[in-house]
Design an enzyme around this catalytic site. Sequence first.
Site, PDB file in Angstrom:
ATOM      1  N   GLN A 124      -0.927  -5.629   6.280  1.00  0.00           N
ATOM      2  CA  GLN A 124      -0.129  -4.843   5.348  1.00  0.00           C
ATOM      3  C   GLN A 124       0.015  -3.412   5.855  1.00  0.00           C
ATOM      4  O   GLN A 124      -0.971  -2.675   5.897  1.00  0.00           O
ATOM      5  CB  GLN A 124      -0.832  -4.850   3.990  1.00  0.00           C
ATOM      6  CG  GLN A 124      -0.069  -4.201   2.874  1.00  0.00           C
ATOM      7  CD  GLN A 124      -0.978  -3.984   1.671  1.00  0.00           C
ATOM      8  OE1 GLN A 124      -1.980  -3.292   1.758  1.00  0.00           O
ATOM      9  NE2 GLN A 124      -0.635  -4.560   0.551  1.00  0.00           N
ATOM     10  N   GLY A 125       1.210  -3.028   6.238  1.00  0.00           N
ATOM     11  CA  GLY A 125       1.455  -1.691   6.803  1.00  0.00           C
ATOM     12  C   GLY A 125       2.086  -0.764   5.787  1.00  0.00           C
ATOM     13  O   GLY A 125       3.286  -0.476   5.869  1.00  0.00           O
ATOM     14  N   SER A 127      -0.060   2.243   4.110  1.00  0.00           N
ATOM     15  CA  SER A 127      -0.631   3.590   4.170  1.00  0.00           C
ATOM     16  C   SER A 127      -0.347   4.257   5.506  1.00  0.00           C
ATOM     17  O   SER A 127      -0.223   3.596   6.541  1.00  0.00           O
ATOM     18  CB  SER A 127      -2.149   3.541   3.981  1.00  0.00           C
ATOM     19  OG  SER A 127      -2.486   2.836   2.815  1.00  0.00           O
ATOM     20  N   SER A 160      -5.568  -3.153   7.716  1.00  0.00           N
ATOM     21  CA  SER A 160      -6.728  -4.044   7.881  1.00  0.00           C
ATOM     22  C   SER A 160      -6.395  -5.203   8.813  1.00  0.00           C
ATOM     23  O   SER A 160      -5.401  -5.908   8.615  1.00  0.00           O
ATOM     24  CB  SER A 160      -7.162  -4.616   6.526  1.00  0.00           C
ATOM     25  OG  SER A 160      -7.678  -3.596   5.720  1.00  0.00           O
ATOM     26  N   GLU A 243      -2.578  -7.543  -5.831  1.00  0.00           N
ATOM     27  CA  GLU A 243      -3.767  -7.272  -5.035  1.00  0.00           C
ATOM     28  C   GLU A 243      -4.900  -6.732  -5.903  1.00  0.00           C
ATOM     29  O   GLU A 243      -6.061  -6.754  -5.514  1.00  0.00           O
ATOM     30  CB  GLU A 243      -3.368  -6.192  -4.008  1.00  0.00           C
ATOM     31  CG  GLU A 243      -4.096  -6.230  -2.710  1.00  0.00           C
ATOM     32  CD  GLU A 243      -3.631  -5.084  -1.813  1.00  0.00           C
ATOM     33  OE1 GLU A 243      -2.592  -4.453  -2.089  1.00  0.00           O
ATOM     34  OE2 GLU A 243      -4.338  -4.811  -0.833  1.00  0.00           O
TER      35      GLU A 243
HETATM   36  C1  LIG Z   1     -11.343  -1.327   2.912  1.00  0.00           C
HETATM   37  C2  LIG Z   1      -9.941  -0.762   2.906  1.00  0.00           C
HETATM   38  C3  LIG Z   1      -8.883  -1.553   3.359  1.00  0.00           C
HETATM   39  C4  LIG Z   1      -7.590  -1.023   3.395  1.00  0.00           C
HETATM   40  N1  LIG Z   1      -6.581  -1.804   3.887  1.00  0.00           N
HETATM   41  C5  LIG Z   1      -5.324  -1.319   3.944  1.00  0.00           C
HETATM   42  C6  LIG Z   1      -4.277  -2.116   4.504  1.00  0.00           C
HETATM   43  O1  LIG Z   1      -4.486  -3.245   4.967  1.00  0.00           O
HETATM   44  N2  LIG Z   1      -3.027  -1.597   4.533  1.00  0.00           N
HETATM   45  C7  LIG Z   1      -2.736  -0.354   4.036  1.00  0.00           C
HETATM   46  O2  LIG Z   1      -1.574   0.020   4.051  1.00  0.00           O
HETATM   47  N3  LIG Z   1      -3.714   0.443   3.527  1.00  0.00           N
HETATM   48  C8  LIG Z   1      -5.006  -0.015   3.475  1.00  0.00           C
HETATM   49  N4  LIG Z   1      -6.021   0.779   2.961  1.00  0.00           N
HETATM   50  C9  LIG Z   1      -5.711   2.167   2.611  1.00  0.00           C
HETATM   51  C10 LIG Z   1      -5.782   2.456   1.113  1.00  0.00           C
HETATM   52  O3  LIG Z   1      -4.690   1.929   0.430  1.00  0.00           O
HETATM   53  C11 LIG Z   1      -5.853   3.988   0.991  1.00  0.00           C
HETATM   54  O4  LIG Z   1      -7.068   4.409   1.591  1.00  0.00           O
HETATM   55  C12 LIG Z   1      -5.815   4.470  -0.445  1.00  0.00           C
HETATM   56  O5  LIG Z   1      -4.558   4.224  -1.029  1.00  0.00           O
HETATM   57  C13 LIG Z   1      -6.142   5.971  -0.546  1.00  0.00           C
HETATM   58  O6  LIG Z   1      -5.348   6.719   0.316  1.00  0.00           O
HETATM   59  P1  LIG Z   1      -5.987   7.785   1.325  1.00  0.00           P
HETATM   60  O7  LIG Z   1      -7.107   7.109   2.054  1.00  0.00           O
HETATM   61  O8  LIG Z   1      -4.878   8.368   2.119  1.00  0.00           O
HETATM   62  O9  LIG Z   1      -6.665   8.881   0.407  1.00  0.00           O
HETATM   63  P2  LIG Z   1      -5.919  10.120  -0.295  1.00  0.00           P
HETATM   64  O10 LIG Z   1      -4.636   9.640  -0.892  1.00  0.00           O
HETATM   65  O11 LIG Z   1      -5.856  11.228   0.674  1.00  0.00           O
HETATM   66  O12 LIG Z   1      -6.922  10.485  -1.456  1.00  0.00           O
HETATM   67  C14 LIG Z   1      -8.076  11.291  -1.258  1.00  0.00           C
HETATM   68  C15 LIG Z   1      -8.723  11.547  -2.606  1.00  0.00           C
HETATM   69  O13 LIG Z   1      -7.819  12.275  -3.470  1.00  0.00           O
HETATM   70  C16 LIG Z   1      -7.632  11.588  -4.684  1.00  0.00           C
HETATM   71  N5  LIG Z   1      -6.229  11.758  -5.129  1.00  0.00           N
HETATM   72  C17 LIG Z   1      -5.119  11.712  -4.354  1.00  0.00           C
HETATM   73  N6  LIG Z   1      -4.014  11.882  -5.113  1.00  0.00           N
HETATM   74  C18 LIG Z   1      -4.447  12.042  -6.398  1.00  0.00           C
HETATM   75  C19 LIG Z   1      -3.776  12.226  -7.645  1.00  0.00           C
HETATM   76  N7  LIG Z   1      -2.436  12.295  -7.739  1.00  0.00           N
HETATM   77  N8  LIG Z   1      -4.539  12.324  -8.767  1.00  0.00           N
HETATM   78  C20 LIG Z   1      -5.899  12.235  -8.707  1.00  0.00           C
HETATM   79  N9  LIG Z   1      -6.585  12.064  -7.534  1.00  0.00           N
HETATM   80  C21 LIG Z   1      -5.870  11.948  -6.410  1.00  0.00           C
HETATM   81  C22 LIG Z   1      -7.897  10.127  -4.359  1.00  0.00           C
HETATM   82  O14 LIG Z   1      -8.273   9.403  -5.525  1.00  0.00           O
HETATM   83  C23 LIG Z   1      -9.043  10.258  -3.364  1.00  0.00           C
HETATM   84  O15 LIG Z   1     -10.261  10.405  -4.044  1.00  0.00           O
HETATM   85  C24 LIG Z   1      -7.326   0.297   2.934  1.00  0.00           C
HETATM   86  C25 LIG Z   1      -8.395   1.078   2.476  1.00  0.00           C
HETATM   87  C26 LIG Z   1      -9.680   0.566   2.461  1.00  0.00           C
HETATM   88  C27 LIG Z   1     -10.808   1.445   1.979  1.00  0.00           C
END
Ligand SMILES: Cc1cc2nc3c(=O)[nH]c(=O)nc-3n(C[C@H](O)[C@H](O)[C@H](O)COP(=O)(O)OP(=O)(O)OC[C@H]3O[C@@H](n4cnc5c(N)ncnc54)[C@H](O)[C@@H]3O)c2cc1C
Length: 382
Positions: A124-125, A127, A160, A243
């Site tokens: 899944q692409g 993020s 992932s 999901e």
């Molecule tokens: C085990 C795992 C598997 C994953 N697999 C995939 C995958 O296969 N494909 C894919 O596309 N992605 C994947 N992800 C990515 C996942 O979807 C993102 O990590 C997640 O959406 C958070 O985005 P970020 O890491 O950029 O954090 P950020 O968006 O930078 O967030 C950082 C912090 O700020 C907080 N925050 C941000 N915006 C707000 C807001 N508006 N209000 C309140 N708090 C806020 C968040 O809650 C978090 O605590 C995976 C993540 C994990 C941990």
Amino acid sequence: MTDLPLDFGEAADLERLRLDFRTWLAGHPLPARDEDEPLPVFLHRWHRILHEGGWVGLDVPREYGGAGLTPLHQVAISDELGARGAPGVPRIGYLAHALLEFGSAEQRTRLLPRMLAGDDVWCQGFSEPGAGSDLAGMRTRADRGPDGHYTVRGQKLWTSYAQYSNLCLLLARTDLTAPAHASISAFVLPLDQPGVTVRPLRAANGDDEFCELFLDDVGLTEADRVGAEGDGWALAMTTVAYERNALDTGHLSKYGLLVERLRRKAREHNGPLPDGLLTDIGRCVVDYQVLVAHTRRRIAERLAGLAAGPESSVDKLLMTRVEQRLYETALRVFPEELHGNGGEVFGDYLYSRAASVYGGTSQIQRNIIAKRLLRLPAGGRA
Ligand SMILES: Cc1cc2nc3c(=O)[nH]c(=O)nc-3n(C[C@H](O)[C@H](O)[C@H](O)COP(=O)(O)OP(=O)(O)OC[C@H]3O[C@@H](n4cnc5c(N)ncnc54)[C@H](O)[C@@H]3O)c2cc1C
């Protein structure tokens, strides 16, 4: 084996399905994982065995390689597997739903049977660096040329198991002039082509689940696009809604096994348990029962034909609470699991920390509940 949390014993054909599956399972036990065999490769092997037995895609229409039964039938199989501590059916339901809802008839016919059989392995692409919670802020672009072909440029992150996949459900911006939510389109991206670079990242627990995905002038055609241009946001929301629920994963039965272990320990312990541990075990039991009751409600809704929507954010929060509290408590009750190579509980404990991030963070789920379910006004200072 513990009681199955989702036993809808009242449906006779479901009971028969469970019995048939148990008979099949007796002749097809979970294979041993080869030494050094990466987890996704092992799970893929298991996926194929389950598919050969006819246990994958039970709720997918027959014309697309499924069995044309209800979601409950597939849930029952996950439930049986989870209760035996075996990995559940492959987690492809959310991708299948995206194709069923947005894909053309040609795409469904071409892609779904191969997805169910494990002939194609998907990732899944969505993020990107700087676009996780704020997914609409993604920068990957798919520019359409006069010949109708797209050229894709950008970078994805946290993809992932991309290194074990051959197809990616990709989101990219196709219209730089439209508002963010209307400018995103979805594509099926074959990963084995020029311009695609997959770079695995090593996580703190030693796993290489995550990948960076670099896209440098990658060519796609209109036939690769899923839905119309601009449908990508709606497709993404459908995907994440499926999901974020506990139905399809078999996690409930797996949690149930651990809850039972904790209860047994509490019963058999000589004298009072230290430092409020009994209270914590009680909390785990109650949280788990709440999740089970909630999941039963979701099943009833699905059987009534309701699609998954923003309510899935409630499911995701409940699941996260159960999972994190359960494994935290389990490590205190079974500290020996922390030693040596780390028992299964320790590995699951480490992964449970990610539950409040993957599929959208807990803060984002609360935002969705506030805005879309409770219709609360936007916060901020006056
Ligand atoms: C085990 C795992 C598997 C994953 N697999 C995939 C995958 O296969 N494909 C894919 O596309 N992605 C994947 N992800 C990515 C996942 O979807 C993102 O990590 C997640 O959406 C958070 O985005 P970020 O890491 O950029 O954090 P950020 O968006 O930078 O967030 C950082 C912090 O700020 C907080 N925050 C941000 N915006 C707000 C807001 N508006 N209000 C309140 N708090 C806020 C968040 O809650 C978090 O605590 C995976 C993540 C994990 C941990």
